[in-house]
Design a protein around this motif. Structure first.
Motif, PDB file in Angstrom:
ATOM      1  N   PHE A 573       0.824  -1.203   0.000  1.00 13.44           N
ATOM      2  CA  PHE A 573       0.000   0.000   0.000  1.00 13.44           C
ATOM      3  C   PHE A 573       0.863   1.259   0.000  1.00 13.44           C
ATOM      4  O   PHE A 573       0.674   2.151  -0.821  1.00 13.44           O
ATOM      5  CB  PHE A 573      -0.941   0.014   1.199  1.00 13.44           C
ATOM      6  N   ALA A 577       1.211   4.072  -2.838  1.00 15.42           N
ATOM      7  CA  ALA A 577       0.885   5.463  -2.524  1.00 15.42           C
ATOM      8  C   ALA A 577       2.057   6.371  -2.874  1.00 15.42           C
ATOM      9  O   ALA A 577       1.874   7.464  -3.425  1.00 15.42           O
ATOM     10  CB  ALA A 577       0.524   5.607  -1.055  1.00 15.42           C
ATOM     11  N   ASP A 580       2.295   6.855  -6.536  1.00 12.32           N
ATOM     12  CA  ASP A 580       1.302   7.843  -6.958  1.00 12.32           C
ATOM     13  C   ASP A 580       1.761   9.252  -6.640  1.00 12.32           C
ATOM     14  O   ASP A 580       1.543  10.180  -7.418  1.00 12.32           O
ATOM     15  CB  ASP A 580      -0.040   7.588  -6.250  1.00 12.32           C
ATOM     16  N   GLN A 581       2.394   9.362  -5.466  1.00  9.24           N
ATOM     17  CA  GLN A 581       2.846  10.691  -5.054  1.00  9.24           C
ATOM     18  C   GLN A 581       3.883  11.240  -6.034  1.00  9.24           C
ATOM     19  O   GLN A 581       3.841  12.401  -6.413  1.00  9.24           O
ATOM     20  CB  GLN A 581       3.431  10.620  -3.641  1.00  9.24           C
ATOM     21  N   SER A 603      -2.708  18.589  -2.671  1.00  8.25           N
ATOM     22  CA  SER A 603      -3.139  17.195  -2.662  1.00  8.25           C
ATOM     23  C   SER A 603      -3.810  16.898  -4.002  1.00  8.25           C
ATOM     24  O   SER A 603      -4.121  17.815  -4.765  1.00  8.25           O
ATOM     25  CB  SER A 603      -4.117  16.963  -1.521  1.00  8.25           C
ATOM     26  N   LEU A 604      -4.007  15.637  -4.287  1.00  6.06           N
ATOM     27  CA  LEU A 604      -4.642  15.254  -5.543  1.00  6.06           C
ATOM     28  C   LEU A 604      -6.004  15.939  -5.654  1.00  6.06           C
ATOM     29  O   LEU A 604      -6.361  16.493  -6.692  1.00  6.06           O
ATOM     30  CB  LEU A 604      -4.796  13.729  -5.584  1.00  6.06           C
ATOM     31  N   HIS A 605      -6.745  15.910  -4.532  1.00  6.65           N
ATOM     32  CA  HIS A 605      -8.060  16.537  -4.471  1.00  6.65           C
ATOM     33  C   HIS A 605      -7.970  18.013  -4.864  1.00  6.65           C
ATOM     34  O   HIS A 605      -8.697  18.486  -5.735  1.00  6.65           O
ATOM     35  CB  HIS A 605      -8.600  16.400  -3.038  1.00  6.65           C
ATOM     36  N   PHE A 627      -5.597   8.431 -11.624  1.00  8.08           N
ATOM     37  CA  PHE A 627      -5.444   8.103 -10.206  1.00  8.08           C
ATOM     38  C   PHE A 627      -6.615   7.296  -9.659  1.00  8.08           C
ATOM     39  O   PHE A 627      -6.719   7.067  -8.464  1.00  8.08           O
ATOM     40  CB  PHE A 627      -5.260   9.379  -9.381  1.00  8.08           C
ATOM     41  N   LYS A 628      -7.500   6.883 -10.599  1.00  2.69           N
ATOM     42  CA  LYS A 628      -8.642   6.056 -10.221  1.00  2.69           C
ATOM     43  C   LYS A 628      -9.391   6.645  -9.027  1.00  2.69           C
ATOM     44  O   LYS A 628      -9.614   5.987  -8.013  1.00  2.69           O
ATOM     45  CB  LYS A 628      -8.200   4.636  -9.885  1.00  2.69           C
ATOM     46  N   ILE A 629      -9.719   7.924  -9.121  1.00  5.45           N
ATOM     47  CA  ILE A 629     -10.514   8.540  -8.059  1.00  5.45           C
ATOM     48  C   ILE A 629     -11.911   7.918  -8.106  1.00  5.45           C
ATOM     49  O   ILE A 629     -12.510   7.854  -9.178  1.00  5.45           O
ATOM     50  CB  ILE A 629     -10.617  10.069  -8.282  1.00  5.45           C
ATOM     51  N   PRO A 630     -12.402   7.430  -6.972  1.00  6.53           N
ATOM     52  CA  PRO A 630     -13.733   6.814  -6.987  1.00  6.53           C
ATOM     53  C   PRO A 630     -14.773   7.810  -7.489  1.00  6.53           C
ATOM     54  O   PRO A 630     -14.687   9.006  -7.189  1.00  6.53           O
ATOM     55  CB  PRO A 630     -13.991   6.471  -5.514  1.00  6.53           C
ATOM     56  N   LYS A 632     -17.848   8.506  -6.733  1.00  5.29           N
ATOM     57  CA  LYS A 632     -18.588   9.294  -5.755  1.00  5.29           C
ATOM     58  C   LYS A 632     -17.799  10.534  -5.358  1.00  5.29           C
ATOM     59  O   LYS A 632     -18.317  11.637  -5.320  1.00  5.29           O
ATOM     60  CB  LYS A 632     -18.865   8.455  -4.494  1.00  5.29           C
ATOM     61  N   ARG A 633     -16.519  10.275  -5.020  1.00  2.00           N
ATOM     62  CA  ARG A 633     -15.729  11.404  -4.560  1.00  2.00           C
ATOM     63  C   ARG A 633     -15.498  12.417  -5.680  1.00  2.00           C
ATOM     64  O   ARG A 633     -15.516  13.622  -5.456  1.00  2.00           O
ATOM     65  CB  ARG A 633     -14.393  10.910  -3.992  1.00  2.00           C
TER      66      ARG A 633
ATOM     67  N   GLN B 435      -5.322  10.801  -1.015  1.00  6.27           N
ATOM     68  CA  GLN B 435      -5.648  11.539  -2.232  1.00  6.27           C
ATOM     69  C   GLN B 435      -6.285  12.887  -1.925  1.00  6.27           C
ATOM     70  O   GLN B 435      -6.051  13.863  -2.619  1.00  6.27           O
ATOM     71  CB  GLN B 435      -6.590  10.707  -3.107  1.00  6.27           C
ATOM     72  N   TYR B 439      -0.416  13.308   0.271  1.00  5.18           N
ATOM     73  CA  TYR B 439       0.329  12.068   0.536  1.00  5.18           C
ATOM     74  C   TYR B 439       1.216  12.162   1.766  1.00  5.18           C
ATOM     75  O   TYR B 439       1.617  11.159   2.329  1.00  5.18           O
ATOM     76  CB  TYR B 439       1.161  11.689  -0.691  1.00  5.18           C
TER      77      TYR B 439
END
Lengths: 747, 601
Positions: A573, A577, A580-581, A603-605, A627-630, A632-633, B435, B439
């Motif tokens: 994990f 992460a 991704d960073q 942040s990604l968001h 980044f495969k953001i879900p 919903k989010r 995310q 990070y």
């Protein structure tokens, strides 16, 4: 004897320790009624009669005195409490023989020694026996009852057979054996039927032999197992003897019992009789009997054959000749020349032993050990006993003479001496001035062991360069400041490898050092984690350091290191992460270049949100996928950003792009939050039925909200809408609701 | 001034007095005028021991905050550094001393007062920097346990939990043991020690060792405490995560109480003078001290917030009725009597006004939808509903980027209530958090995992339901107005830690052996021998006094629950509370967060 006793021994409680041990006397014990004002006096003498200490006895009525194997005095009180004193009448501790003894009182007591240690057996007023085989590990045993026992037994003894402690007692003409569970009647083999009632019994030093004395003057001698008779004898003295003890050498076949009456001593076995000038007290020893009296202290034992040969009248044995020769030439080693191949070592040892024995037998010292006893006791125990008597100089001289190792000998004795001195002079406060400056750091360290305050101990150990010992002492104390101090000193003292190894073995010190490194030298932290292959922490370390990198390449490099470590730590994990960073950082750099706006370290968001705010929907979409953001989010994020931007058109378009994974209430909420009721109203009808009431209330359409609530036949919802109604403007709605509610309640 | 400290069963004024005495003695050692240079962290706790007036009486003329650089000009004879023994601070002091103007005359003397303990390490450090010789007096001021209230002591050691459970640094436990020794020196040897947890064991061991280190000093004080209960915070990680619902607990949750003081938004406290309404609103936050010296606060602080309103309105009626009395005062004597009561009545009125304002502020928050939703989820988790799957509300909160600490509290709460989360669920939350919030929080998450607050369910078994049922942690029929159980402090959830204390008093821990084994760390009992003359002969009906020491922090709601137990008529036990730090979920989680600030590129 050195002592000058005014009292008769028969008026005192007497106890003498075996192996030439000390003698305890309790005076005035029995004379309570005659002179009530006089307190009993407890005195302890060396075997030569030197007074070691005395105290007035202030505690309860004493029944018996006895010595433990380590030469502590046991004072057995009537109530079953046993007080323990050392050789110098200093109280050590006390313990009780239990409730039963307390209630019925001690009638008689015996102190005995077995392989388990020193034991105590008690005969209570209820004619029951209680015993413990080791007073240092107190386990009380209550022996079974002797059936029909109405009066105390005439005599009894403690036997030890096959590691079991049992009691033999005599009542009239009957003998009973008590073990843990049962009571059995026994008859000694070859006992004359007309022997009469038993008056006295004696067990030998090694528990092997037993002697019985009856009221006809008859003496039976045999094995303590009662399986074999050795011999019998008729003393023709019918009065009960005061004492009866065995007198024999360990290996000898000769066996004798010494029986003492007031003025008569009889050695049964070779039937010699002695007249006693004054009343005496017998002390059984391993190889003979000590006979104490007011004026003398004698040792009665069987003469070894060798001595007999030397001293027999007109003996011509080699030993006797040698003695004559020695008288002429005054050379102890004279005879050595006559023997070939005699091992020199054993000659030297024998001489050394004799010198030691002569030294301790000196009346000033007063430990009259025989050679046999000395060998059985061992030199270590003898040294302990000298220490107990505070005869430090002699003990040290013996050690030096016998060339005992420092640890075993001199250091140990010095440590004892120092402790004793320190305790005495400073009243319980060990002192550092004594500890330091003697140049003998070995025993200073030993002495420091007795320093209970680690705050004092540790700095001194450091001064003496005993840093590793100081470290474990510091850790023991729990005082982290001390641990730190030692650790940092060790760090300077040892090379890095050894230092790390030392820490490895001391987890407490290691974690404190890590703390230190965290604040003071982060690079060392890495080495510490490297040493124990802690990849997880190494990963964390690199993440941490990446944030102090001033250039993005440096940051990415450090994160790359972290990534590798996380993989090694099998932390998928964290690895993912971090990957991704890195990816995000690279992307952000591009964004920053492309749009000339700060993106790095968002942040990604926030990155995606800022992209939408600036209208870069495509780039936002790209990140969402990469980044495969879900879903919903992403929907939440996007509508918040669009609302912030005030891009209602785009928001409506987005709401229609596909079915919303978050429903449409958030659309309503977010529009209302931005005070755009007009937009909010667009979404209210699309909200799921369950949330519709809330949505209509939010957009301020109470009428529709009321309709929805009425449709749901939901009282809570109706009340909710009602609570939002104001009397002046929403009267109609309120009435509608009230009606519906009333109807609902009717059903 | 310190009346609130003597109000309880144990007179804690003695402890404060001992502290003041020690401080005076030190100050008098440095003769002449003085300036104190403060380690800023210490000013709050010191304020509870001594006000500025005491310092002034002992010729303290100036006070500065410790910071690098040259010390401010001040014409004093002595400069005294009041510091915690930390190397970072020693570096600052070194800098201060080295920059001191050697040419000035007269020269200023330097001294150090280490709080709470003199440190060899620090002195060694100063020595290596070559400044140790500059200090004339180097002393320690053993301020371990600071009296906060009549039944409350705190060490105010902010990082104690992190140090103990994350970094294996047991410094604060050593201070705790020392503090307990001081307490025993003043209030007698505590005959019975119970404990649960690794840290508790360590503290008990150190106490026993310290007692042995001073065999000469036989304590001849009649013991005030019957029992000491040492509890590790990690035995009960759940309680601080939940939102406290007592009045004091909510004030702390929302505004944060620091050393008994709270700072509140000023709008509600504007002086209501007629005609000037709304003109100059104060901009400085309103600072209030909260302790039991204030009668009204003592009455409402531990109530469930839902029960506070009715008390306040009842008080309002009583006070206005009392003021109405003046109209009935006819004779001079009656008027005189009324006037003599006036100061007390005015104080009561202003106290009432303050708390009405605070209650209004809190009510605005507790009636908000978000507060309600958050509480609902918390309560679902604590009662064991849906703890094993991803929670929608948490997801939505993350999506809307609610404060990170709120998210962490909820996720940790879910993890604790499920004995750890399924790997998939855990990873999902972690990914969402990274995310959304950045990070860099990977280190914070790692810390939470190390502390056991967040973890994968390894054993595959969820012990929480058994613990919940055996210890009756969830009570459905909670009475907030007239509580009959400690669960009122969280409106349903009975704090685990306090339940353990309650069960220890009656019927004893033997009854819950199984559950104790499920909780981390050993449980134990030690006895400290008392000389025969000091053994207690309890009067009939006399309550036992138990000191509960929370190693790693305690919340106001837990304190309220223990006070509730003290007041129970048939309780039989009165509690005094000690802790390393007064915490709430937010301050606690914050202390575990890794503060990473990127260097600007």
């Amino acid at each position: 004897m050195e002592w000058s006793l005014k009292e008769d021994l028969r008026d005192c409680l007497v106890a003498a320790a075996p192996y030439g041990g000390p003698i305890a006397l309790l005076k005035n014990n029995a004379r309570k009624e005659k002179s009530p004002g006089v307190r009993p006096l407890l005195e302890i003498y060396s075997a030569s009669g030197l007074l070691l200490a005395s105290i007035p006895w202030k505690s309860g009525q004493l029944v018996q005195l006895g010595w433990t194997a380590s030469e502590d005095l046991l004072c057995i009180q009537e109530d079953g409490t046993i007080l323990v004193y050392n050789l110098f009448c200093e109280f050590k501790r006390h313990f009780s023989m239990g409730n039963e003894v307390l209630q019925n009182h001690v009638l008689e007591a015996k102190v005995f020694h077995t392989e388990y240690g020193t034991g105590v057996a008690i005969l209570t007023g209820a004619h029951r026996f209680s015993l413990t085989t080791n007073i240092d590990d107190l386990k009380l045993r209550r022996m079974p009852e002797v059936p029909g026992l109405q009066k105390p037994p005439s005599c009894w003894a403690v036997l030890s057979q096959d590691r079991v402690t049992i009691i033999l007692l005599a009542v009239g003409q009957d003998l009973y054996l008590l073990d843990n569970t049962s009571c059995s009647v026994v008859t000694p083999p070859g006992m004359s039927p007309s022997a009469g009632a038993y008056l006295q019994m004696a067990v030998s030093f090694n528990y092997r032999c037993l002697a019985l004395f009856t009221d006809t003057g008859y003496i039976w001698m045999g094995l303590a197992t009662l399986k074999e008779k050795l011999c019998e004898f008729n003393s023709s003295i019918r009065s009960p003897p005061k004492q009866m003890v065995w007198c024999m050498r360990p290996q000898s076949r000769q066996r004798a019992v010494v029986v003492a009456w007031d003025r008569q001593l009889m050695v049964v076995g070779n039937s010699t009789e002695f007249v006693l000038d004054e009343d005496s007290y017998l002390v059984p020893e391993l190889d003979g009997v000590r006979i104490l009296s007011r004026t003398s202290h004698e040792f009665l034992h069987e003469i070894p054959e060798a001595s007999q040969e030397i001293f027999k009248i007109a003996s011509m044995a080699p030993g006797a000749l040698l003695l004559e020769a020695q008288k002429e030439y005054e050379a102890a080693s004279f005879g050595k020349c006559f023997i070939d191949k005699f091992p020199a070592e054993s000659f030297v040892h024998m001489c050394q032993d004799l010198r030691v024995l002569n030294a301790i037998r000196d009346y000033q010292i007063g430990i009259p050990l025989t050679f046999t006893q000395y060998k059985r006791l061992t030199i270590e125990v003898l040294l302990d006993r000298l220490v107990l008597r505070r005869l430090y100089p002699l003990a040290i001289r013996i050690c030096e003479y016998l060339r005992l190792s420092e640890i075993q000998g001199v250091s140990r004795i010095l440590a004892h001496w120092a402790c004793y001195k320190v305790r005495r002079q400073l009243g319980g406060w060990p002192s550092r001035s004594l500890g330091w400056g003697w140049g003998r750091s070995g025993w200073a360290v030993v002495l420091l062991e007795y320093e209970p305050r680690s705050g004092e101990q540790v700095p001194l150990l450091l001064k003496m360069k005993r840093s590793k010992l100081a470290l474990s002492k510091a850790i023991e104390s729990g005082d982290t400041d001390l641990v730190y101090t030692v650790v940092l000193l060790l760090k300077n003292e040892l090379n890095r490898g050894t230092f790390f190894m030392t820490l490895q073995n001391q987890p407490v010190a290691l974690s404190l050092y890590r703390q230190f490194c965290k604040h003071q030298e982060r690079e060392t932290l890495k080495d510490l984690y490297n040493q124990d292959d802690n990849h997880q922490e190494l990963g964390n370390f690199h993440v941490h350091s990446s944030y102090s990198e001033k250039r993005i390449e440096g940051r990415v490099g450090a994160l790359q290191n972290a990534l590798d470590e996380y993989y090694k730590a099998k932390n998928e994990f964290a690895a993912k992460a971090t990957e991704d960073q890195i990816k995000l950082l690279r992307l952000q750099r591009h964004l920053q270049e492309d749009f000339d706006k700060p993106y790095l370290d968002l942040s990604l968001h926030d990155t995606v949100s800022n992209l939408i705010l600036d209208g870069h929907h495509k780039r936002a979409e790209q990140l969402y996928r990469e980044f495969k953001i879900p879903d919903k989010r992403y929907w939440w994020l996007k509508i918040s950003a669009l609302a912030n931007r005030g891009d209602w058109e785009e928001m409506e378009k987005f709401s229609k792009s596909k079915k919303s994974p978050i429903g449409y209430l958030p659309f309503v909420e977010i529009s209302v939050k931005h005070h755009n009721r007009y937009e909010a109203k667009k979404y209210a009808p699309r909200v799921t039925p369950e949330q519709r009431v809330k949505a209509f209330v939010l957009v301020g359409d109470l009428d529709q909200a009321a309709d929805a609530a009425i449709e749901h036949k939901n009282e809570t919802e109706m009340n909710f809408v009602l609570s939002k109604c104001t009397a002046s403007t929403d009267a109609a709605v309120a009435e509608k609701l009230n009606r519906a509610r009333a109807q609902l309640l009717k059903k | 001034m310190a009346a609130h400290l003597s109000s309880g069963r144990v007179n804690l004024t003695a402890l404060r007095e001992a502290g003041r005495r020690e401080l005076r003695e030190f100050l008098d050692k440095c003769a002449g005028s003085k300036a104190i240079v403060w380690d800023e962290y210490l000013t709050g706790p010191f304020g509870l021991i001594a006000q500025y007036s005491l310092l002034k009486e002992h010729e303290v003329e100036k006070m500065f905050t410790l910071k690098p650089g040259r010390l401010p000009q001040a014409d004093v004879k002595n400069i005294i550094f009041f510091v915690r023994p930390k190397l970072e601070l020693m570096d600052i002091i070194t800098d201060n001393v080295l920059r001191e103007d050697r040419g000035r005359s007269p020269q200023r003397d330097f001294h150090i007062l280490f709080v709470p303990r003199r440190s060899l390490l620090c002195e060694q450090w100063l020595k290596e920097q070559g400044v140790l010789g500059s200090f004339i007096h180097r002393e320690q001021y053993s301020l371990d346990l600071i009296p906060f209230d009549g039944d409350l002591l705190s060490m105010e050691s902010e990082s104690a939990f992190k140090e103990c459970y994350l970094e294996s640094d047991q410094t604060s436990l050593y201070h705790a043991a020392k503090g307990l020794m001081t307490l025993q020196a003043l209030y007698g040897t505590i005959p019975q020690i119970f404990g649960k947890g690794e840290c508790a064991r360590h503290v008990a061991n150190m106490m026993i060792r310290m007692k042995r280190e001073f065999p000469g000093s036989q304590n001849s004080i009649f013991p005030v405490f019957d029992t000491l209960l040492l509890l590790d915070r990690n035995v009960d990680l759940l309680t601080p995560l939940a939102t406290q619902l007592t009045y004091e607990g909510l004030i702390d949750e929302i505004y944060g109480i620091q050393n008994t003081y709270v700072k509140l938004p000023p709008e509600k406290f504007a002086p209501k003078k007629q005609g000037e309404g709304g003109k100059d609103l104060p901009t400085e936050p309103k600072k209030l001290q909260l302790n039991s010296a204030e009668e009204l606060y003592a009455e409402i602080r531990d109530k469930n917030f839902n029960a506070v309103g009715s008390v306040l309105s009842k008080k309002a009626k009583i006070i206005s009725a009392a003021f109405e009395e003046r109209h009935h005062a006819k004779t001079v004597g009656e008027i005189k009597q009324f006037v003599s009561q006036l100061p007390h009545m005015q104080a009561a009125r202003s106290s009432l006004a303050n708390h009405t304002s605070i209650a209004e502020l809190i009510k605005d928050i507790t009636t908000s939808e978000d507060f309600f939703d958050n509480l609902t989820v918390e309560q679902e988790f604590m009662s064991g509903i849906d703890t094993d799957k991803v929670n929608n509300y948490i997801e939505d909160c993350i999506a809307q980027k609610h404060p990170l600490i709120k998210i962490l509290r909820l996720v940790c709460l879910q993890s604790v209530c499920n004995s750890g989360l399924k790997q998939k669920v855990l990873d999902h939350y972690k990914r969402e958090i990274l995310q959304t919030y950045g990070y860099e929080h990977i280190l914070t998450l790692n810390n939470l995992e190390k502390a056991g607050l967040l973890k994968p369910q390894t054993s595959g078994r969820n012990n929480y339901p058994t613990i919940r049922k055996t210890l009756r942690l969830w009570m459905d029929d909670v009475n907030e107005q007239n509580p009959n159980d400690i669960s009122y402090v969280y409106s349903g959830y009975a704090p685990l830690s306090v339940r353990l204390a309650q069960l220890l008093a009656r019927p004893g821990w033997r009854s819950i052996e199984e559950v104790l084994k499920m909780l981390p760390g050993p449980h134990f009992e030690e006895r400290q021998q008392l000389p025969t003359g000091l053994q207690k002969k309890r009067q009939h009906g006399e309550n036992r006094v138990t000191l509960v020491f929370f190693l790693g922090g305690v919340t106001y709601a837990e304190i309220a629950a223990l006070r509730f137990l003290s007041q129970m008529e048939d309780g039989g036990t009165e509690y005094i509370i000690a802790t390393t730090k007064l915490i709430n979920g937010t301050s606690w989680i914050k202390s575990l967060m890794e503060k990473l600030e990127p260097a600007p590129f």
